[in-house]
Write a protein that holds these residues in place. Structure first.
Motif, PDB file in Angstrom:
ATOM      1  N   PRO A  33      42.012  26.771  27.736  1.00 16.35           N
ATOM      2  CA  PRO A  33      42.889  25.591  27.698  1.00 16.35           C
ATOM      3  C   PRO A  33      42.238  24.380  27.019  1.00 16.35           C
ATOM      4  CG  PRO A  33      42.123  26.016  29.950  1.00 16.35           C
ATOM      5  CD  PRO A  33      41.655  27.147  29.123  1.00 16.35           C
ATOM      6  N   ASP A  34      40.912  24.377  26.854  1.00 14.26           N
ATOM      7  CA  ASP A  34      40.236  23.228  26.242  1.00 14.26           C
ATOM      8  C   ASP A  34      40.111  23.351  24.715  1.00 14.26           C
ATOM      9  OD1 ASP A  34      37.994  23.228  29.058  1.00 14.26           O
ATOM     10  OD2 ASP A  34      39.849  22.067  28.718  1.00 14.26           O
ATOM     11  N   THR A  35      40.604  24.465  24.174  1.00 14.76           N
ATOM     12  CA  THR A  35      40.488  24.667  22.715  1.00 14.76           C
ATOM     13  C   THR A  35      41.323  23.644  21.956  1.00 14.76           C
ATOM     14  OG1 THR A  35      40.065  27.035  22.926  1.00 14.76           O
ATOM     15  CG2 THR A  35      41.008  26.298  20.847  1.00 14.76           C
ATOM     16  N   THR A  36      40.758  23.149  20.843  1.00 13.10           N
ATOM     17  CA  THR A  36      41.518  22.217  19.998  1.00 13.10           C
ATOM     18  C   THR A  36      41.915  22.917  18.692  1.00 13.10           C
ATOM     19  OG1 THR A  36      39.541  21.468  18.846  1.00 13.10           O
ATOM     20  CG2 THR A  36      40.146  20.281  20.876  1.00 13.10           C
ATOM     21  N   ALA A  37      42.816  22.300  17.955  1.00 17.68           N
ATOM     22  CA  ALA A  37      43.247  22.864  16.660  1.00 17.68           C
ATOM     23  C   ALA A  37      42.051  22.932  15.709  1.00 17.68           C
ATOM     24  CB  ALA A  37      44.361  22.015  16.064  1.00 17.68           C
ATOM     25  N   GLU A  38      41.174  21.948  15.825  1.00 24.67           N
ATOM     26  CA  GLU A  38      39.974  21.905  14.998  1.00 24.67           C
ATOM     27  C   GLU A  38      39.107  23.160  15.245  1.00 24.67           C
ATOM     28  OE1 GLU A  38      38.932  19.426  12.943  1.00 24.67           O
ATOM     29  OE2 GLU A  38      36.892  20.129  12.614  1.00 24.67           O
ATOM     30  N   ASP A  39      38.972  23.554  16.509  1.00 24.65           N
ATOM     31  CA  ASP A  39      38.177  24.748  16.867  1.00 24.65           C
ATOM     32  C   ASP A  39      38.747  25.985  16.180  1.00 24.65           C
ATOM     33  OD1 ASP A  39      37.981  23.658  20.335  1.00 24.65           O
ATOM     34  OD2 ASP A  39      36.624  23.228  18.650  1.00 24.65           O
ATOM     35  N   VAL A  40      40.065  26.140  16.266  1.00 27.07           N
ATOM     36  CA  VAL A  40      40.722  27.330  15.702  1.00 27.07           C
ATOM     37  C   VAL A  40      40.601  27.301  14.187  1.00 27.07           C
ATOM     38  CG1 VAL A  40      42.917  28.573  15.472  1.00 27.07           C
ATOM     39  CG2 VAL A  40      42.321  27.507  17.654  1.00 27.07           C
ATOM     40  N   TYR A  41      40.811  26.106  13.607  1.00 25.77           N
ATOM     41  CA  TYR A  41      40.706  25.979  12.150  1.00 25.77           C
ATOM     42  C   TYR A  41      39.308  26.375  11.671  1.00 25.77           C
ATOM     43  CZ  TYR A  41      39.551  23.649   7.818  1.00 25.77           C
ATOM     44  OH  TYR A  41      39.068  23.382   6.570  1.00 25.77           O
ATOM     45  N   ARG A  42      38.281  25.865  12.362  1.00 25.90           N
ATOM     46  CA  ARG A  42      36.894  26.164  11.936  1.00 25.90           C
ATOM     47  C   ARG A  42      36.653  27.668  11.968  1.00 25.90           C
ATOM     48  NH1 ARG A  42      33.940  23.419  15.742  1.00 25.90           N
ATOM     49  NH2 ARG A  42      34.800  21.338  15.721  1.00 25.90           N
ATOM     50  N   LEU A  43      37.202  28.339  12.970  1.00 23.66           N
ATOM     51  CA  LEU A  43      36.995  29.786  13.085  1.00 23.66           C
ATOM     52  C   LEU A  43      37.766  30.543  11.993  1.00 23.66           C
ATOM     53  CD1 LEU A  43      35.877  32.234  14.586  1.00 23.66           C
ATOM     54  CD2 LEU A  43      37.853  32.109  16.102  1.00 23.66           C
ATOM     55  N   VAL A  44      39.060  30.242  11.852  1.00 22.83           N
ATOM     56  CA  VAL A  44      39.889  30.967  10.880  1.00 22.83           C
ATOM     57  C   VAL A  44      39.370  30.765   9.466  1.00 22.83           C
ATOM     58  CG1 VAL A  44      42.212  31.145   9.870  1.00 22.83           C
ATOM     59  CG2 VAL A  44      41.957  30.919  12.340  1.00 22.83           C
ATOM     60  N   SER A  45      38.889  29.548   9.179  1.00 22.39           N
ATOM     61  CA  SER A  45      38.455  29.240   7.813  1.00 22.39           C
ATOM     62  C   SER A  45      37.207  30.026   7.408  1.00 22.39           C
ATOM     63  CB  SER A  45      38.220  27.737   7.653  1.00 22.39           C
ATOM     64  OG  SER A  45      37.210  27.305   8.527  1.00 22.39           O
ATOM     65  N   THR A  46      36.526  30.637   8.382  1.00 24.09           N
ATOM     66  CA  THR A  46      35.337  31.447   8.024  1.00 24.09           C
ATOM     67  C   THR A  46      35.750  32.784   7.425  1.00 24.09           C
ATOM     68  OG1 THR A  46      35.210  32.504  10.210  1.00 24.09           O
ATOM     69  CG2 THR A  46      33.973  30.442   9.905  1.00 24.09           C
ATOM     70  N   ASP A  47      37.008  33.160   7.606  1.00 27.81           N
ATOM     71  CA  ASP A  47      37.481  34.446   7.078  1.00 27.81           C
ATOM     72  C   ASP A  47      38.487  34.158   5.973  1.00 27.81           C
ATOM     73  OD1 ASP A  47      39.059  36.860   6.716  1.00 27.81           O
ATOM     74  OD2 ASP A  47      38.181  37.592   8.572  1.00 27.81           O
ATOM     75  N   LEU A  48      38.017  34.295   4.717  1.00 26.49           N
ATOM     76  CA  LEU A  48      38.864  33.925   3.573  1.00 26.49           C
ATOM     77  C   LEU A  48      40.141  34.758   3.500  1.00 26.49           C
ATOM     78  CD1 LEU A  48      36.227  33.326   0.757  1.00 26.49           C
ATOM     79  CD2 LEU A  48      37.519  31.632   2.064  1.00 26.49           C
TER      80      LEU A  48
END
Lengths: 285, 122
Positions: A33-48
């Protein structure tokens, strides 16, 4: 119990693709529940590859964006975490099973799945159900069990097809159960469990053939079954069964769709398929 | 053996070769004695013709339906054709208002001149 048999069959598959670390991490993040959009973005952006697939999907007709979305971070904020996770799961399954072994019509199979996803999405929006974003992936992956049969049990599937073609009124799930010890819904649910897909997705995959697992997801399962029939009736893609599956009154009512809404659902489904040619071409680039 | 167009098939003919769809999936096996059900399946799967054994006496069939009037326009003909093709796929299924509506509405869309089916247009 045939779900146990399905689990046994899946456990016996030696070269099953492994869920990529990035997809596992996205699922963990989404559940926190503490995850932010920034967290998800940083993760997804590592996989082109995943980032590119996500942007293409966001800009396809299915998500109905008024303007082109070019920023991955913006796409994630618009879509929401659950949808981002579902897109990641769907992208993984596509990559793993877009084509495969045996003489089966993979393209026809995925066209039917995409049409079902479109019809699910349209029905969910018309009916204003909770968690609208989930329905597209419910429709897309509902027949995951068929992919298991095509990829890992091609001889069994060939025998099922041959028996299914002997008469117009063959009950295909019963033929599957006789041949494999389980139906393709249970096989798909067993695989989805192995990959730790969300419980609601496992239930929808497992229950769309019979109602045994539909305890907490009756409406979701009903919508997927009705959407699948829309795709069947419009003859989009290919199917194992010649006859349109019979859906009883109680299932249509559980979905909440009325007979006079079906024409409109079909028109919108065809429009989405027309607009999504680019997305469909993406699958077969 | 000889090749027979689907519309000219009769019950009782025996397949001389396997029947496959465009993707190579086997639909019916050699040696199958064709019934009305099989013929409906073949038509539904849009198979144009099949190979059958020679010198087989075909089973007598019910009389053909009367022809549509020559003045029917293309739209009505297309709709009738779509309904007929779907009828086999909906056999025994129209037991509630939703399944009936599914059949009716799908036939209208399949008959429409701009209906898009990527399988056919690829």
């Amino acid at each position: 119990m045939s779900l146990e048999k399905a689990r046994e069959l899946v456990e016996g598959i030696e070269d099953l693709p492994t869920l990529p670390e990035v997809v596992i991490e996205i699922t963990r993040l989404v559940e926190n529940p503490d995850t932010t959009a920034e967290d998800v973005y940083r993760l997804v952006s590592t996989d082109l590859s995943l980032s590119a697939t996500m942007l293409k999907l966001v800009n396809s007709a299915f998500y109905g964006m008024p303007k082109s979305v070019t920023s991955l971070e913006k796409a994630i904020r618009i879509l929401g975490f659950a949808t981002v996770r579902n897109i990641a799961l769907a992208a993984f399954v596509f990559d793993a099973f877009m084509t495969g072994k045996g003489k089966f019509d993979y393209r026809g199979f995925w066209l039917h799945s995409i049409a079902t996803a479109a019809a699910c999405d349209i029905m969910a929006k018309r009916l204003r159900v909770k968690d609208i974003g989930e329905y597209f992936v419910y429709g897309l992956l509902h027949d995951l069990g068929m992919v298991v049969l095509m990829q890992y049990f091609p001889d069994g599937l060939t025998r099922i097809r041959e028996q299914s073609m002997q008469a117009a009124d063959v009950d295909v799930p019963k033929v599957e159960e006789k041949e494999m010890g389980c139906n393709h819904g249970e096989l798909g649910a067993a695989l989805a469990e192995r990959w730790e897909f969300p419980a609601s997705l496992v239930s929808v995959i497992g229950s769309h053939v019979s109602d045994e697992m539909a305890e907490g997801n009756k409406r979701e399962v009903a919508i997927v079954r009705c959407a699948g029939n829309v795709a069947h009736a419009l003859e989009i893609g290919s199917s194992l069964s010649f006859l349109i599956p019979y859906i009883g009154e109680e299932v249509w009512q559980a979905a909440g769709i009325s007979p006079d809404q079906l024409g409109g659902v079909m028109d919108e489904t065809l429009r989405e398929m027309e607009h999504s040619k680019a997305f469909i071409d993406l699958l077969y680039r | 053996m000889r090749s027979v167009k689907i519309k000219e098939l009769k019950s009782g003919l025996i397949l001389a070769r396997d029947v496959e769809d465009a993707a190579g999936n086997r639909l019916l096996t050699v040696g199958t004695t064709l019934s009305k059900g099989h013929m409906a399946l073949l038509e539904g799967w849009r198979i144009a013709e099949v190979w059958v054994e020679d010198a087989v006496t075909a089973v007598a069939e019910a009389p053909a339906e009367p022809e549509t009037p020559a003045t029917k326009d293309a739209g009505e003909e297309a709709l009738a054709e779509a309904k007929k093709r779907l009828a086999a796929r909906f056999e025994g299924r129209e037991r509630n208002a939703w399944m009936k509506a599914l059949h009716e509405e799908a036939a209208k869309r399949l008959a429409a001149p701009r209906f898009w089916n990527p399988g056919e247009n690829a």
